[in-house]
Design a protein around this motif. Sequence first.
Motif, PDB file in Angstrom:
ATOM      1  N   SER A 135       0.225  -4.912  -4.574  1.00 15.58           N
ATOM      2  CA  SER A 135      -1.238  -4.756  -4.549  1.00 15.58           C
ATOM      3  C   SER A 135      -1.933  -6.065  -4.885  1.00 15.58           C
ATOM      4  O   SER A 135      -2.961  -6.414  -4.277  1.00 15.58           O
ATOM      5  N   LEU A 177       0.225   0.956   2.313  1.00 20.79           N
ATOM      6  CA  LEU A 177       1.046   2.167   2.243  1.00 20.79           C
ATOM      7  C   LEU A 177       2.254   1.947   1.330  1.00 20.79           C
ATOM      8  O   LEU A 177       2.699   2.873   0.644  1.00 20.79           O
ATOM      9  N   LEU A 180       1.092   2.515  -2.206  1.00 20.84           N
ATOM     10  CA  LEU A 180       0.984   3.953  -2.480  1.00 20.84           C
ATOM     11  C   LEU A 180       2.368   4.581  -2.626  1.00 20.84           C
ATOM     12  O   LEU A 180       2.603   5.406  -3.526  1.00 20.84           O
ATOM     13  N   ASP A 181       3.297   4.184  -1.766  1.00 17.27           N
ATOM     14  CA  ASP A 181       4.665   4.714  -1.824  1.00 17.27           C
ATOM     15  C   ASP A 181       5.334   4.341  -3.139  1.00 17.27           C
ATOM     16  O   ASP A 181       6.050   5.154  -3.746  1.00 17.27           O
ATOM     17  N   ILE A 184       4.001   6.604  -5.874  1.00 15.73           N
ATOM     18  CA  ILE A 184       4.522   7.972  -5.743  1.00 15.73           C
ATOM     19  C   ILE A 184       5.979   8.042  -6.182  1.00 15.73           C
ATOM     20  O   ILE A 184       6.375   8.953  -6.934  1.00 15.73           O
TER      21      ILE A 184
END
Length: 215
Positions: A135, A177, A180-181, A184
């Motif tokens: 990020s 993505l 985010l992965d 998670i």
Amino acid sequence: MAVSPTELYHTEFVRSARAVGVLWGVCTVCLAVIQVVVLVQPSWVVTTETTAPTSGTLGLFQVCVQGDWPGPDCQGSSSPLTPLPAFQTPAVLVCVSLGAVWSSAACLLLFRFCHSAAVFKSCGWLQLTAGACLSLACLLFLDSWDCAEMRALCGDRVGSFQPGNCSVSWVFTLALLGVLDSVILATLAFVLASRQDALLPPETKEVIPGLLTSA
């Protein structure tokens, strides 16, 4: 020989935990592959306006300009392993993120030697580190647009967080993505670690330490 409910519950719990752990491990490897693509693909930025003087894409290591040849003409730094001067920090952060993800994937081998909860927690922290680095790399990439490579491809209107005649491409979206992965998967790792003991019935918690002591 009859099987007690405690032993049956423990067996089913171990099977379920292993199944979820395998799925989590596969997703971790997929995340590592995604980050390899993010690192090497020269398509973080693409030209969008038809009136732009040049048309092409830009990545951390190369600038590719569409020409008369069947494929684009890609140029980068003198060394294939050296990123463009403006994007050295984002490239390093992506490499650190990639190393953290592959380290978490390698930790899957430790399930044979260490307690499952400890392995899941280690992998969770590694994946959180990977997400944070990725990020930050995306943020610094947007902040580094005021450079010669971007101006040559996207015109003179480029600046920090201002792409000029360009826009972010599919690789940048893939990087988001990946962030985010990572979050998670790290959350799932911590949940799996906490449930290793929480889901066991009280009598099983008493039996297991006794077995470990006798062993």
